[in-house]
Write an enzyme that holds these catalytic residues in place. Structure first.
Site, PDB file in Angstrom:
ATOM      1  N   GLU A  98      51.684  42.178  58.082  1.00  0.00           N
ATOM      2  CA  GLU A  98      50.595  41.225  58.335  1.00  0.00           C
ATOM      3  C   GLU A  98      50.867  39.848  57.709  1.00  0.00           C
ATOM      4  OE1 GLU A  98      46.975  44.439  58.937  1.00  0.00           O
ATOM      5  OE2 GLU A  98      46.955  43.177  57.155  1.00  0.00           O
ATOM      6  N   ARG A 128      31.805  42.551  52.283  1.00  0.00           N
ATOM      7  CA  ARG A 128      31.229  42.926  53.584  1.00  0.00           C
ATOM      8  C   ARG A 128      29.725  43.164  53.484  1.00  0.00           C
ATOM      9  NH1 ARG A 128      36.342  46.649  55.253  1.00  0.00           N
ATOM     10  NH2 ARG A 128      37.404  45.168  56.621  1.00  0.00           N
ATOM     11  N   HIS A 158      39.029  40.872  56.836  1.00  0.00           N
ATOM     12  CA  HIS A 158      40.058  41.904  57.034  1.00  0.00           C
ATOM     13  C   HIS A 158      40.963  41.903  55.812  1.00  0.00           C
ATOM     14  CE1 HIS A 158      43.329  44.248  58.710  1.00  0.00           C
ATOM     15  NE2 HIS A 158      44.127  43.351  58.153  1.00  0.00           N
ATOM     16  N   THR A 166      34.244  49.480  55.756  1.00  0.00           N
ATOM     17  CA  THR A 166      34.379  48.750  57.031  1.00  0.00           C
ATOM     18  C   THR A 166      33.011  48.386  57.609  1.00  0.00           C
ATOM     19  OG1 THR A 166      36.369  50.033  57.443  1.00  0.00           O
ATOM     20  CG2 THR A 166      35.449  48.866  59.325  1.00  0.00           C
ATOM     21  N   TYR A 181      46.406  43.484  65.826  1.00  0.00           N
ATOM     22  CA  TYR A 181      45.673  44.762  65.772  1.00  0.00           C
ATOM     23  C   TYR A 181      46.320  45.824  66.666  1.00  0.00           C
ATOM     24  CZ  TYR A 181      41.653  42.958  63.108  1.00  0.00           C
ATOM     25  OH  TYR A 181      40.826  42.475  62.123  1.00  0.00           O
ATOM     26  N   PHE A 189      37.176  50.337  70.827  1.00  0.00           N
ATOM     27  CA  PHE A 189      36.654  49.027  70.420  1.00  0.00           C
ATOM     28  C   PHE A 189      37.709  47.920  70.469  1.00  0.00           C
ATOM     29  CE2 PHE A 189      37.743  51.414  66.535  1.00  0.00           C
ATOM     30  CZ  PHE A 189      38.657  50.561  65.935  1.00  0.00           C
ATOM     31  N   ARG A 220      40.688  45.768  48.857  1.00  0.00           N
ATOM     32  CA  ARG A 220      39.897  46.698  49.681  1.00  0.00           C
ATOM     33  C   ARG A 220      38.599  47.082  48.972  1.00  0.00           C
ATOM     34  NH1 ARG A 220      41.988  48.057  54.237  1.00  0.00           N
ATOM     35  NH2 ARG A 220      40.912  50.048  54.477  1.00  0.00           N
ATOM     36  N   LYS A 231      36.980  36.275  58.881  1.00  0.00           N
ATOM     37  CA  LYS A 231      36.814  36.420  60.328  1.00  0.00           C
ATOM     38  C   LYS A 231      35.853  35.367  60.905  1.00  0.00           C
ATOM     39  CE  LYS A 231      37.799  41.398  60.328  1.00  0.00           C
ATOM     40  NZ  LYS A 231      37.451  42.687  60.954  1.00  0.00           N
ATOM     41  N   ASN A 265      32.452  42.098  60.544  1.00  0.00           N
ATOM     42  CA  ASN A 265      32.423  42.536  59.140  1.00  0.00           C
ATOM     43  C   ASN A 265      33.091  41.559  58.175  1.00  0.00           C
ATOM     44  OD1 ASN A 265      35.042  43.091  59.822  1.00  0.00           O
ATOM     45  ND2 ASN A 265      35.030  45.223  59.138  1.00  0.00           N
TER      46      ASN A 265
HETATM   47  P1  CMP Z   1      39.472  45.491  60.052  1.00  0.00           P
HETATM   48  O1  CMP Z   1      39.627  45.813  58.618  1.00  0.00           O
HETATM   49  O2  CMP Z   1      39.763  44.095  60.481  1.00  0.00           O
HETATM   50  O3  CMP Z   1      40.415  46.478  60.884  1.00  0.00           O
HETATM   51  C1  CMP Z   1      40.134  46.883  62.196  1.00  0.00           C
HETATM   52  C2  CMP Z   1      38.790  46.449  62.643  1.00  0.00           C
HETATM   53  O4  CMP Z   1      38.263  47.143  63.741  1.00  0.00           O
HETATM   54  C3  CMP Z   1      37.776  46.714  61.534  1.00  0.00           C
HETATM   55  O5  CMP Z   1      37.984  45.829  60.485  1.00  0.00           O
HETATM   56  C4  CMP Z   1      36.473  46.565  62.263  1.00  0.00           C
HETATM   57  O6  CMP Z   1      36.061  45.219  62.358  1.00  0.00           O
HETATM   58  C5  CMP Z   1      36.852  47.058  63.645  1.00  0.00           C
HETATM   59  N1  CMP Z   1      36.292  48.390  63.855  1.00  0.00           N
HETATM   60  C6  CMP Z   1      36.579  49.519  63.230  1.00  0.00           C
HETATM   61  N2  CMP Z   1      35.848  50.547  63.719  1.00  0.00           N
HETATM   62  C7  CMP Z   1      35.069  50.011  64.686  1.00  0.00           C
HETATM   63  C8  CMP Z   1      34.099  50.532  65.545  1.00  0.00           C
HETATM   64  N3  CMP Z   1      33.776  51.839  65.523  1.00  0.00           N
HETATM   65  N4  CMP Z   1      33.491  49.697  66.409  1.00  0.00           N
HETATM   66  C9  CMP Z   1      33.832  48.383  66.440  1.00  0.00           C
HETATM   67  N5  CMP Z   1      34.763  47.825  65.631  1.00  0.00           N
HETATM   68  C10 CMP Z   1      35.362  48.636  64.759  1.00  0.00           C
END
Ligand code: CMP
Length: 138
Positions: free
Chosen positions: A127, A103, A116, A92, A50, A58, A86, A10, A113
């Site tokens: 994807e 992460r 992805h 996350t 997404y 968010f 994962r 990212k 984070n």
């Molecule tokens: P990712 O694995 O890219 O998939 C969806 C993304 O949404 C996740 O990583 C986070 O970066 C983001 N995400 C998930 N939960 C939240 C949250 N509560 N607030 C902000 N971003 C979030």
């Protein structure tokens, strides 16, 4: 059976020059990098990628973050690639991620984070095809 997953390094990790360390870690952990490109996502691409999160509070912030700088999209291959990636990424929220996970090492917050990764075989198919035609996967 060999499996493929999509990874995105990212904008936060890209800005902080962690690309090389992350790619080295993938190879060290037995993933084969079979496709990769550096891209600046358009808002439309980030929203489409997404789309499952579009009702989440968010969503706007996440998509703005994803277009805040270049990303690197990757196809990774190994046995159990989806689950193993994962595990390697960690939770996350970097604050809750396991020690030495990507992460934990490179993420700053639940939004920034670092990485992805696809969360199921169906998601991985969607994807991977979202970013790579079959002719760009080796
Ligand atoms: P990712 O694995 O890219 O998939 C969806 C993304 O949404 C996740 O990583 C986070 O970066 C983001 N995400 C998930 N939960 C939240 C949250 N509560 N607030 C902000 N971003 C979030």
């Amino acid at each position: 059976m060999l499996e493929r997953t999509l990874a995105i390094i990212k904008p936060d990790a890209f800005r902080k020059n962690h690309l090389g360390a992350i790619l080295a870690r993938y190879e060290h952990e037995g993933f084969r990098i079979c496709a990769g490109k550096i891209k600046f996502l358009s808002l439309r691409e980030a929203e489409g990628f997404y789309h499952v999160h579009r009702e989440r509070p968010f969503f706007a912030s996440l998509t703005q973050f994803m277009i805040s700088g270049p990303v690197m999209t990757l196809v990774l291959e190994k046995k159990n690639a989806i689950t193993d990636h994962r595990t390697l990424m960690g939770a996350t929220d970097p604050a809750k991620a396991e020690p030495n996970s990507l992460r934990k090492l490179y993420g700053a917050s639940i939004e920034e984070n670092a990485i992805h990764g696809s969360d199921s075989p169906e998601t991985a198919r969607f994807e991977i095809a979202y970013f790579f035609p079959a002719s760009e996967i080796f």
